[in-house]
Design a protein around this motif. Structure first.
Motif, PDB file in Angstrom:
ATOM      1  N   ARG A 141      12.288  -2.562  18.394  1.00 19.11           N
ATOM      2  CA  ARG A 141      11.158  -1.649  18.618  1.00 19.11           C
ATOM      3  C   ARG A 141      10.205  -1.566  17.419  1.00 19.11           C
ATOM      4  O   ARG A 141       9.115  -1.020  17.529  1.00 19.11           O
ATOM      5  CB  ARG A 141      11.674  -0.253  18.967  1.00 19.11           C
ATOM      6  CG  ARG A 141      12.386   0.473  17.838  1.00 19.11           C
ATOM      7  CD  ARG A 141      12.768   1.889  18.274  1.00 19.11           C
ATOM      8  NE  ARG A 141      13.395   2.647  17.209  1.00 19.11           N
ATOM      9  CZ  ARG A 141      14.690   2.640  16.927  1.00 19.11           C
ATOM     10  NH1 ARG A 141      15.506   1.895  17.667  1.00 19.11           N
ATOM     11  NH2 ARG A 141      15.184   3.352  15.936  1.00 19.11           N
ATOM     12  N   GLU A 142      10.610  -2.096  16.269  1.00 25.81           N
ATOM     13  CA  GLU A 142       9.756  -2.099  15.088  1.00 25.81           C
ATOM     14  C   GLU A 142       9.272  -3.497  14.722  1.00 25.81           C
ATOM     15  O   GLU A 142       8.409  -3.647  13.860  1.00 25.81           O
ATOM     16  CB  GLU A 142      10.522  -1.538  13.875  1.00 25.81           C
ATOM     17  CG  GLU A 142      10.938  -0.087  13.997  1.00 25.81           C
ATOM     18  CD  GLU A 142      11.730   0.378  12.777  1.00 25.81           C
ATOM     19  OE1 GLU A 142      11.908  -0.429  11.841  1.00 25.81           O
ATOM     20  OE2 GLU A 142      12.176   1.535  12.772  1.00 25.81           O
TER      21      GLU A 142
ATOM     22  N   THR B  73       5.490  -4.552  14.957  1.00 24.95           N
ATOM     23  CA  THR B  73       4.708  -3.860  13.935  1.00 24.95           C
ATOM     24  C   THR B  73       4.936  -4.504  12.576  1.00 24.95           C
ATOM     25  O   THR B  73       3.991  -4.717  11.802  1.00 24.95           O
ATOM     26  CB  THR B  73       5.084  -2.372  13.881  1.00 24.95           C
ATOM     27  OG1 THR B  73       4.800  -1.775  15.147  1.00 24.95           O
ATOM     28  CG2 THR B  73       4.288  -1.648  12.802  1.00 24.95           C
TER      29      THR B  73
ATOM     30  N   ASP C 185       4.409  -2.605  20.093  1.00 24.49           N
ATOM     31  CA  ASP C 185       5.633  -1.814  19.932  1.00 24.49           C
ATOM     32  C   ASP C 185       5.552  -0.490  20.683  1.00 24.49           C
ATOM     33  O   ASP C 185       6.561   0.015  21.178  1.00 24.49           O
ATOM     34  CB  ASP C 185       5.909  -1.557  18.446  1.00 24.49           C
ATOM     35  CG  ASP C 185       6.605  -2.734  17.781  1.00 24.49           C
ATOM     36  OD1 ASP C 185       7.076  -3.626  18.511  1.00 24.49           O
ATOM     37  OD2 ASP C 185       6.669  -2.761  16.541  1.00 24.49           O
TER      38      ASP C 185
ATOM     39  N   ARG D 246       8.279   0.923  23.414  1.00 22.08           N
ATOM     40  CA  ARG D 246       8.874   2.267  23.387  1.00 22.08           C
ATOM     41  C   ARG D 246       8.583   3.046  24.661  1.00 22.08           C
ATOM     42  O   ARG D 246       9.352   3.923  25.055  1.00 22.08           O
ATOM     43  CB  ARG D 246       8.359   3.037  22.168  1.00 22.08           C
ATOM     44  CG  ARG D 246       8.908   2.512  20.837  1.00 22.08           C
ATOM     45  CD  ARG D 246       8.617   3.469  19.699  1.00 22.08           C
ATOM     46  NE  ARG D 246       7.198   3.578  19.414  1.00 22.08           N
ATOM     47  CZ  ARG D 246       6.556   2.811  18.541  1.00 22.08           C
ATOM     48  NH1 ARG D 246       7.211   1.874  17.871  1.00 22.08           N
ATOM     49  NH2 ARG D 246       5.277   2.969  18.329  1.00 22.08           N
TER      50      ARG D 246
ATOM     51  N   SER E   1       6.653 -12.738  17.280  1.00 24.90           N
ATOM     52  CA  SER E   1       7.555 -11.805  17.962  1.00 24.90           C
ATOM     53  C   SER E   1       8.170 -12.459  19.191  1.00 24.90           C
ATOM     54  O   SER E   1       9.282 -12.114  19.602  1.00 24.90           O
ATOM     55  CB  SER E   1       6.801 -10.522  18.359  1.00 24.90           C
ATOM     56  OG  SER E   1       5.793 -10.794  19.323  1.00 24.90           O
TER      57      SER E   1
END
Length: 438
Positions: free
Chosen positions: A144-145, A148, A308, A312, A366
């Motif tokens: 989730r990070e 970023t 991200d 979430r 990613s």
């Protein structure tokens, strides 16, 4: 009474708070990327002066500007293999110091051939850089990070160039083009030493407590990756076949080629375009050339945060990762607008929109983290970077052959067609985002 106190005592013991060592890692990756791209782009700043000193033709300029890409692309697979075997602490420090030494010697070169040879060395030693970045991000950041974090360190390529392009242009004007290479190379040597003495894997980093390691592991980060992947295993052709036989992986390979084609235009020909085809001086062109990089910086930061945020909010990885990439590629086609105006302000606006789109699309690593077979993250990253950075060869040479001394228009047509092909690659080939099995 004693029983009551004993029953509530455990509830009063707060769980340890996760440390933030991964923030330091993100900053270190950011600085490394700034230096990485500074040493890729310094030649584009110096090449108009080098052209005057050595009387280079457009084709020769294209060859010199492409020299980095020959070894950078050719050594991606060996570089990816090394990333799977050698700890980032050692490998990155070694690469930083070696490519920076070659950069320093470029400032001392006395001829065209010497510049070509040294530029080949810079490209070769930089080859493992982005696979290392991806390995570090996969080790240190939960899912989730991760976008970023990737967006943040990727922004280093844009913010560094936005801020340093005017500085290096000024340095060239005040001293000479030689000092552009000497100064940038010296900075890289110092940072390589710092990296070696500072970076560690998650479990070896003293600043990372157990709570942070568990947070990373439970969020999908591979905290043991650097420990398990340093086994002394031989190269296997079956591994190579695995990373070359999957449609999803080919989707991101070809998409990366198209995406980085725009990047390599800005890293190679853009300053020459402003000086030689728009008639600007070095100081003015240095300032104006920085504006698209600022736009790209904004794009890449927005991309990571939004991607991200969508993860979430429960969106699929496919929607969260691919949407910014596809939208960004579509925006990059705006550079064709430069063919229809002689107004400098409009040209810079079209270039800034195009490079904003390139920044927006720059979270492609990613997808490597999400799609690559776990055991072959380094090799997949190497293949991804190899095919993607064939554009570092194709773009400078193609533009050098397409343009004439009076017209740059064919170059923007070429760039637009390539970008549209990138959109089709992500739409038609990648499909659902899920880790590829062997």
């Amino acid at each position: 009474m004693t029983t009551v106190n004993q029953s509530i005592k455990p509830a009063q013991t707060a769980a340890p708070k996760a440390s933030k060592a991964r923030v330091l890692i993100a900053v270190m990756l950011f600085v490394t990327v700034v230096i990485n791209y500074m040493d890729r782009a310094n030649l584009s700043i110096a090449v108009p002066s080098i052209t005057q000193e050595f009387s280079l033709s457009p084709a020769e300029q294209g060859l010199l500007l492409s020299a980095f890409g020959w070894t950078y692309a050719a050594l991606q697979l060996p570089g990816g293999w090394l990333v799977d075997r050698v700890r980032p602490q050692v490998l990155y420090a070694s690469c930083l110091i070696l490519w920076s030494l070659a950069t320093v010697f470029m400032g001392m070169a006395g001829g065209f051939v010497a510049l070509i040879v040294l530029r080949l060395l810079v490209g070769g030693f930089e080859a493992p850089a982005y696979p290392i970045n991806n390995k570090v991000a996969t080790s240190w950041f939960p899912e989730r990070e991760r976008a970023t974090a990737i967006a943040f360190y990727t922004s280093g390529q844009f913010i560094g160039l936005a801020l340093l392009t005017p500085v290096l242009s000024w340095l060239q004007t005040v001293l000479s083009w030689h000092w552009v290479f000497i100064v940038t190379g010296a900075v890289g040597i110092l940072w390589g030493i710092f990296w070696y003495f500072t970076y560690r894997a998650p479990k070896q980093m003293k600043l990372a407590n157990e709570a942070e390691i568990e947070l990373i592991r439970n969020g999908g980060g591979l905290v043991d990756l650097e420990n398990t992947s340093t086994e002394k295993r031989k190269f296997s052709w079956s591994d190579a076949r695995t990373v070359l036989s999957k449609r999803k992986l080919w989707g991101i390979y070809l998409g990366q080629f198209c995406l980085t084609s725009t990047l390599w235009f800005f890293l190679t020909w853009f300053p020459t375009y402003l000086v030689s085809y728009r008639g600007m001086d070095y100081i003015k062109s240095g300032f104006l050339a920085s504006l698209p990089f600022i736009a790209a910086l904004i794009g890449v930061l927005i991309s990571g945060l939004v991607s991200d945020w969508m993860v979430r909010r429960g969106k699929s990885l496919g929607v969260a990762r691919k949407s910014p990439i596809i939208i960004g590629l579509l925006l990059s086609t705006a550079m064709i607008g430069a063919n229809f105006t002689d107004n400098t302000a409009l040209v810079i606006m079209f270039m800034s929109i195009a490079f904003f789109g390139n920044g927006l699309a720059s979270i492609t690593w990613s997808l490597v983290s999400a799609l690559a077979p776990q055991r072959l993250i380094g090799l997949t990253g190497g293949m991804f970077n190899f095919i993607g950075n064939l554009s570092s060869i194709a773009t400078p040479i193609a533009i050098g052959l397409l343009v004439s001394k009076t017209s740059f228009a064919p170059a923007f047509v070429y760039m637009t067609v390539i970008t549209i092909l990138g959109v089709l690659s992500y739409v038609l080939l990648v499909g659902k985002v899920e880790r590829v099995t062997e």
